[in-house]
Design an enzyme around this catalytic site. Structure first.
Site, PDB file in Angstrom:
ATOM      1  N   ARG A  46      25.418  -0.833   7.265  1.00  0.00           N
ATOM      2  CA  ARG A  46      24.424   0.450   7.348  1.00  0.00           C
ATOM      3  C   ARG A  46      23.619   0.187   8.354  1.00  0.00           C
ATOM      4  NH1 ARG A  46      20.266  -3.767   6.264  1.00  0.00           N
ATOM      5  NH2 ARG A  46      20.192  -4.834   4.271  1.00  0.00           N
ATOM      6  N   HIS A  66      17.057  -2.882   5.294  1.00  0.00           N
ATOM      7  CA  HIS A  66      17.661  -2.901   3.589  1.00  0.00           C
ATOM      8  C   HIS A  66      17.165  -1.782   3.045  1.00  0.00           C
ATOM      9  CE1 HIS A  66      18.238  -3.953  -0.498  1.00  0.00           C
ATOM     10  NE2 HIS A  66      16.847  -3.563  -0.282  1.00  0.00           N
ATOM     11  N   TYR A 115      17.122 -10.172  10.800  1.00  0.00           N
ATOM     12  CA  TYR A 115      18.696 -10.678  10.569  1.00  0.00           C
ATOM     13  C   TYR A 115      19.623  -9.968  11.579  1.00  0.00           C
ATOM     14  CZ  TYR A 115      17.881  -6.532   7.822  1.00  0.00           C
ATOM     15  OH  TYR A 115      18.157  -5.345   6.840  1.00  0.00           O
TER      16      TYR A 115
HETATM   17  C1  LIG Z   1      18.396  -7.908 -11.622  1.00  0.00           C
HETATM   18  C2  LIG Z   1      18.044  -7.723  -9.415  1.00  0.00           C
HETATM   19  N1  LIG Z   1      17.918  -8.958  -8.724  1.00  0.00           N
HETATM   20  C3  LIG Z   1      16.919  -8.934  -7.333  1.00  0.00           C
HETATM   21  C4  LIG Z   1      16.465  -7.636  -7.384  1.00  0.00           C
HETATM   22  C5  LIG Z   1      15.606  -7.308  -5.694  1.00  0.00           C
HETATM   23  N2  LIG Z   1      16.713  -6.050  -5.063  1.00  0.00           N
HETATM   24  C6  LIG Z   1      16.522  -5.971  -4.820  1.00  0.00           C
HETATM   25  S1  LIG Z   1      17.995  -4.764  -3.640  1.00  0.00           S
HETATM   26  C7  LIG Z   1      18.530  -6.338  -3.418  1.00  0.00           C
HETATM   27  C8  LIG Z   1      19.947  -6.186  -2.736  1.00  0.00           C
HETATM   28  C9  LIG Z   1      20.838  -5.737  -3.140  1.00  0.00           C
HETATM   29  O1  LIG Z   1      22.344  -6.437  -1.639  1.00  0.00           O
HETATM   30  P1  LIG Z   1      23.486  -5.411  -2.010  1.00  0.00           P
HETATM   31  O2  LIG Z   1      23.690  -5.770  -3.664  1.00  0.00           O
HETATM   32  O3  LIG Z   1      24.197  -6.107  -1.298  1.00  0.00           O
HETATM   33  O4  LIG Z   1      22.641  -3.990  -2.266  1.00  0.00           O
HETATM   34  P2  LIG Z   1      22.462  -3.249  -0.729  1.00  0.00           P
HETATM   35  O5  LIG Z   1      21.221  -2.812  -0.862  1.00  0.00           O
HETATM   36  O6  LIG Z   1      23.422  -3.626   0.554  1.00  0.00           O
HETATM   37  O7  LIG Z   1      23.236  -2.075  -1.003  1.00  0.00           O
HETATM   38  C10 LIG Z   1      17.685  -6.927  -3.999  1.00  0.00           C
HETATM   39  C11 LIG Z   1      17.806  -9.071  -5.133  1.00  0.00           C
HETATM   40  C12 LIG Z   1      16.964  -6.210  -8.276  1.00  0.00           C
HETATM   41  N3  LIG Z   1      16.919  -5.175  -7.589  1.00  0.00           N
HETATM   42  N4  LIG Z   1      17.184  -6.321  -9.369  1.00  0.00           N
END
Ligand SMILES: Cc1ncc(C[n+]2csc(CCOP(=O)(O)OP(=O)(O)O)c2C)c(N)n1
Length: 328
Positions: A248, A252, A260
């Site tokens: 991406r 985030h 990072y």
């Molecule tokens: C069950 C849960 N735990 C924690 C979060 C907080 N959170 C939001 S986005 C994220 C990271 C997601 O990373 P990834 O699955 O790799 O998706 P990306 O953002 O890289 O597309 C987290 C931990 C959440 N929304 N839901």
């Protein structure tokens, strides 16, 4: 089998639609939020997670889906919705919180839902996996050849529901495809610090299902891998796991300082940008002329502008509707 010209052009147009839509969303988002970042400020209030850079994944997968196939998205799902054939106007209006939006302005950018397109997404990481498995179970029980696809990030592949869902889908041979989008980070945590195996595709072996790792910056690589997995699911042979390595280009969320990301990393991944590379390939191979490619770009930009105009001119929901359609 060679892919028809029309399909190749459609892949290009879809990736471009996602990119131009989101680039405009990024501009609009900051309109009300500078110089002081106020997350609640209009025109697009709330958090914003953009998909820019990952377009080849949604495009390559959804190109095989019919409107009545089911897609469970994520918190970064504009691209999944657009690739599934979603309505740009209703999508933009939802981001603005307007009454004409997909959820009448009550969902916002992370909670898109379109019953007609069998599409839904949400902000709880990995929550879409059991939804897709449930839809796949329903398709099987109804004797339909439909498929359900769950897109997740590499971070979401570590939650319990991922493992329970894959196990159940495998023993019941359900028509579901799990697509892991490994964009290197879960917020700011690199996959090497959260996941013991190098690739999530390797985890498929633990459930006795096929797992492949593909270049998620190459729309044709994704298209081919997804084609096999989706055809297998339609034939009643069960689930598959596809991990797409991608990047991406933005943070985030909008406003993420991205401390990072190592210096030079983005520049390296820019060389693999799926959109200009695919455009160059189509021109090189005589599928499109330079002029035709430019025309597609203009047409897509016009669609995005139309969606923005629609969202800006749409009315706000009435205050008395705030609790309508809400479970209390
Ligand atoms: C069950 C849960 N735990 C924690 C979060 C907080 N959170 C939001 S986005 C994220 C990271 C997601 O990373 P990834 O699955 O790799 O998706 P990306 O953002 O890289 O597309 C987290 C931990 C959440 N929304 N839901």
């Amino acid at each position: 089998m060679p892919v028809e010209r029309e399909k190749l052009v459609e892949l290009y147009r879809t990736m471009l639609k996602i990119r131009l839509f989101e680039e405009r969303v990024a501009e609009i988002y900051w309109e009300g939020k500078s110089p002081v970042f106020n997350i609640a400020a209009d025109p697009i209030p709330g958090e914003m997670h953009l998909y820019i850079g990952e377009e080849a994944v949604a495009t390559g997968v959804c190109a095989h889906l019919r409107p009545d196939d089911m897609v469970a998205g994520t918190h970064r799902s504009h691209g999944h919705y657009i690739a599934k054939g979603g309505d740009l106007k209703k999508l933009m209006a939802e981001l603005f919180g307007k009454k004409t939006g997909l959820c009448q302005g009550k969902g916002g950018h992370m909670h898109l839902f379109d019953a007609g397109l069998h599409f839904g997404c949400g902000g709880i990481i990995g929550a879409g996996i059991p939804h897709a498995v449930g839809a796949a179970l329903a398709f099987k029980m109804q004797g339909k050849d439909n498929v359900a696809v769950s897109f997740i990030g590499d971070g979401a592949a570590n939650i319990g529901a991922f493992h329970e869902s894959l196990n159940l889908a495998a023993i019941w041979k359900l028509p579901v495809v799990i697509v892991v989008e490994d964009n290197l980070y879960a917020i700011s945590v690199p996959k090497s610090k959260s996941t013991a195996v190098k690739s999530n595709a390797e985890r498929a072996a633990a459930y006795g299902i096929p797992g492949v790792l593909v270049d998620g910056m190459d729309v044709m690589a994704v298209y081919e891998a997804a084609g096999e997995a989706i055809a297998r699911a339609r034939r009643g042979e069960g689930p598959s796991l596809i991990e797409c390595l991608c990047y991406r280009y933005r943070g985030h969320f909008e406003g993420d300082p991205q401390l990072y990301k190592p210096e030079g990393e983005e520049e390296e991944w820019r060389k693999k940008d799926p959109i200009p590379n695919f455009r160059a390939k189509l021109i090189r191979e005589g599928i499109l002329t330079e002029e035709e490619a430019n025309k597609i770009q203009e047409e897509v930009a016009a669609l995005v502008a139309e969606a923005e105009k629609f969202a800006r001119e749409s009315p706000w929901p009435e205050p008395e509707e705030a609790l309508k359609h809400v479970f209390l």
